[in-house]
Design a protein around this motif. Structure first.
Motif, PDB file in Angstrom:
ATOM      1  N   LEU A 200      12.015-191.027   4.154  1.00 15.96           N
ATOM      2  CA  LEU A 200      11.848-192.377   4.682  1.00 15.96           C
ATOM      3  C   LEU A 200      11.484-192.311   6.155  1.00 15.96           C
ATOM      4  O   LEU A 200      11.806-191.331   6.839  1.00 15.96           O
ATOM      5  CB  LEU A 200      13.152-193.168   4.516  1.00 15.96           C
ATOM      6  N   PRO A 201      10.812-193.331   6.681  1.00 16.01           N
ATOM      7  CA  PRO A 201      10.591-193.372   8.126  1.00 16.01           C
ATOM      8  C   PRO A 201      11.931-193.466   8.856  1.00 16.01           C
ATOM      9  O   PRO A 201      12.860-194.139   8.378  1.00 16.01           O
ATOM     10  CB  PRO A 201       9.748-194.640   8.336  1.00 16.01           C
ATOM     11  N   TYR A 202      12.044-192.783   9.985  1.00  9.45           N
ATOM     12  CA  TYR A 202      13.325-192.769  10.706  1.00  9.45           C
ATOM     13  C   TYR A 202      13.711-194.179  11.117  1.00  9.45           C
ATOM     14  O   TYR A 202      12.907-194.954  11.638  1.00  9.45           O
ATOM     15  CB  TYR A 202      13.238-191.887  11.947  1.00  9.45           C
ATOM     16  N   GLY A 203      14.973-194.510  10.874  1.00 10.57           N
ATOM     17  CA  GLY A 203      15.489-195.827  11.236  1.00 10.57           C
ATOM     18  C   GLY A 203      16.681-196.166  10.365  1.00 10.57           C
ATOM     19  O   GLY A 203      17.254-195.310   9.682  1.00 10.57           O
ATOM     20  N   GLN A 204      17.054-197.440  10.379  1.00 10.14           N
ATOM     21  CA  GLN A 204      18.196-197.893   9.596  1.00 10.14           C
ATOM     22  C   GLN A 204      17.749-198.300   8.189  1.00 10.14           C
ATOM     23  O   GLN A 204      16.765-199.024   8.033  1.00 10.14           O
ATOM     24  CB  GLN A 204      18.889-199.069  10.280  1.00 10.14           C
ATOM     25  N   HIS A 205      18.494-197.841   7.197  1.00  8.53           N
ATOM     26  CA  HIS A 205      18.182-198.128   5.796  1.00  8.53           C
ATOM     27  C   HIS A 205      19.478-198.474   5.059  1.00  8.53           C
ATOM     28  O   HIS A 205      20.575-198.108   5.501  1.00  8.53           O
ATOM     29  CB  HIS A 205      17.521-196.925   5.121  1.00  8.53           C
TER      30      HIS A 205
END
Length: 479
Positions: free
Chosen positions: A274-279
């Motif tokens: 996934l793209p880095y960040g909050q999920h």
């Protein structure tokens, strides 16, 4: 004993004189409190963050000396902290970069940069600030300069750990609806549950969600001969509902054949990168729609497995999640907070740079004239970039005036234009900022002080001896 008094006094006087030569005087310093308000990035986890920074510098220096500015950082007040944006292993770092504008005789900037290593982190954990920072500049001209603190940035860089395991009882794992899940502690060792506990439900409407910051996630549960299927959902996007990405059947082994055992801490599903960040990932009970199987597997302790199987009431389990991280996927400045000075007017420090003797540079040999009138350029040496020095003090970053605004040319008997170039090295060279070369060290050094002290001691001892002999001669003449 009186005949020893005068030599002793003379000797101690000599030692005191030596002390006057050896002990240096400490420069006086001044300090100003600077208040910062930080927003964005890690400052927005729980609202803006207020910092109190004490900036200290000497009030008087001489040309050729080093201007050292110290920054001491602390949180201002009981609330408002930079906080962790997720689960990260020990070794994450908090980087602080401070800038001060130089005015008066100089035009340029001082910069300080450094970091503080963090412990293992969970979401909302407060981040530790660096205790202090320092900046340095080499002084090349007399005058009065002012130091005015300006901007500051604070960056968070997660540790390079590839995965952090989050147990099913962590507060960041949310279970719904209320009362639908049972937390089972001290489960049998043979089940191999992570931390010997698990969450279990037979409610067809039950679900569990986990929010993390990273580049992927793994879901761990029980491989169970009588488990219901599990639906997996990932990341709601704005007003759009979350998307179902998988349906997991925990009754099957990795090769797709039905299992006849109960085995906890089993990887049941893993996301794509996934793209880095909050999920957010959510797992949900798929419902009890299948026919009741024949009871052939191992019965589960504390549960009437036969009755459940006959009623087609099937459980699902949450044992743990793993937050995955690929450090190379983190965009630069993703967690950066920016800080501005809130003091009005902005405080400044004043430093008086007194004149002094400086070592004249070695003249460059004049090139032999050729058939053309074009001058021969003398090549310059660019200082090496030492950013990769792992042994450097993380808060000791040398800087020189420049890179902010063009210095003012001041008239003199021989007008010259001073141009300050920002150093390309981590620590400022000991020489002038315009050359990057070390100055010629003064001759003598500490040996001159030692020789002078020794001479004073010798003179004191000799004087005492002469006084003693004179008293002895006088006493003999009196007889």
């Amino acid at each position: 004993m009186s005949r020893w008094r005068v030599p002793a006094v003379a000797s101690f006087a000599g030692l005191a004189a030596i002390g006057l030569f050896i002990l240096p005087a400490e420069a006086e310093t001044a300090s100003i409190p600077v208040n910062y308000l930080c927003t964005g990035g890690i400052a927005d986890q729980r609202g803006p963050v207020n910092l109190k920074v004490d900036v200290t510098a000497p009030t008087t220096l001489r040309v050729g000396g080093q201007l050292r500015v110290n920054w001491s950082l602390a949180y201002d007040g009981q609330t408002g902290r930079f906080s962790s944006p997720g689960y990260f292993g020990a070794g994450s770092t908090l980087h602080v970069n401070s800038t001060a504008t130089l005015g008066g005789s100089w035009a340029g900037a001082l910069e300080a940069a450094g970091s503080e290593e963090q412990k293992e982190l969970k979401p909302w954990d407060p981040l530790a600030l660096p205790k202090a920072a320092s900046s340095e500049a080499h002084l090349t001209q007399p005058g009065t300069l002012t130091i005015t603190p300006s901007t500051m940035t604070v960056d968070f860089l997660p540790a390079a750990a590839e995965a952090v395991t989050v147990n099913d009882d962590d507060t960041q794992v949310k279970y719904a609806p209320a009362g639908a899940w049972a937390h089972k502690n001290s489960t049998p060792v043979r089940y191999k549950d992570h931390d010997r506990d698990v969450h279990r439900t037979t409610d067809a409407d039950a679900s569990a969600s986990f929010t993390f910051t990273g580049t992927g996630v793994e879901y761990y549960g029980r491989r169970h001969w009588n488990s219901a299927k599990v639906k997996v959902y990932l990341d709601p996007s704005g007003p759009e509902p979350e998307k179902q990405v998988a349906t997991v059947d925990p009754t099957l082994d990795d090769d797709g054949t039905p299992t006849n055992r109960i085995e906890g801490n089993t990887l049941l599903w893993e996301s794509e990168k996934l793209p880095y960040g909050q999920h957010t990932v959510r797992i949900a009970h798929a419902g009890n729609t299948a026919a009741a199987p024949e009871l052939e597997g191992e019965p589960e302790d504390g549960v009437d497995a036969k009755a459940e199987a006959q009623a087609a009431v099937k459980p699902i389990f949450v044992d743990a999640f793993k937050a995955l991280l690929d450090p190379e996927e983190i965009p630069a400045g993703f967690h950066r907070a920016t800080c501005r000075v809130t003091n009005r007017p902005a405080p400044s420090l004043k430093v008086v740079v007194q004149g002094g003797t400086t070592t004249s540079p070695t003249p460059t040999p004049t090139p032999t004239p050729t058939g053309t009138n074009r001058p021969t350029n003398t090549p310059t040496t660019t200082p090496p970039n030492n950013n990769g020095d792992n042994n450097q003090d993380p808060w000791h970053v040398g800087v020189v005036p420049g890179a902010v605004k063009t210095p003012t040319t001041r008239a003199s008997a021989s007008p010259t234009t001073t141009r300050f170039i920002k150093a390309q090295v981590v620590k400022t060279p000991k020489g002038g900022v315009d050359t990057g070369e070390a100055p010629v060290e003064a001759t003598g050094g500490p040996y001159g002080l030692i020789a002078g002290g020794s001479a004073l001691l010798l003179v004191s001892a000799t004087g005492g001896l002469l006084v003693r002999r004179r008293r002895a001669a006088h006493a003999g003449g009196a007889k």
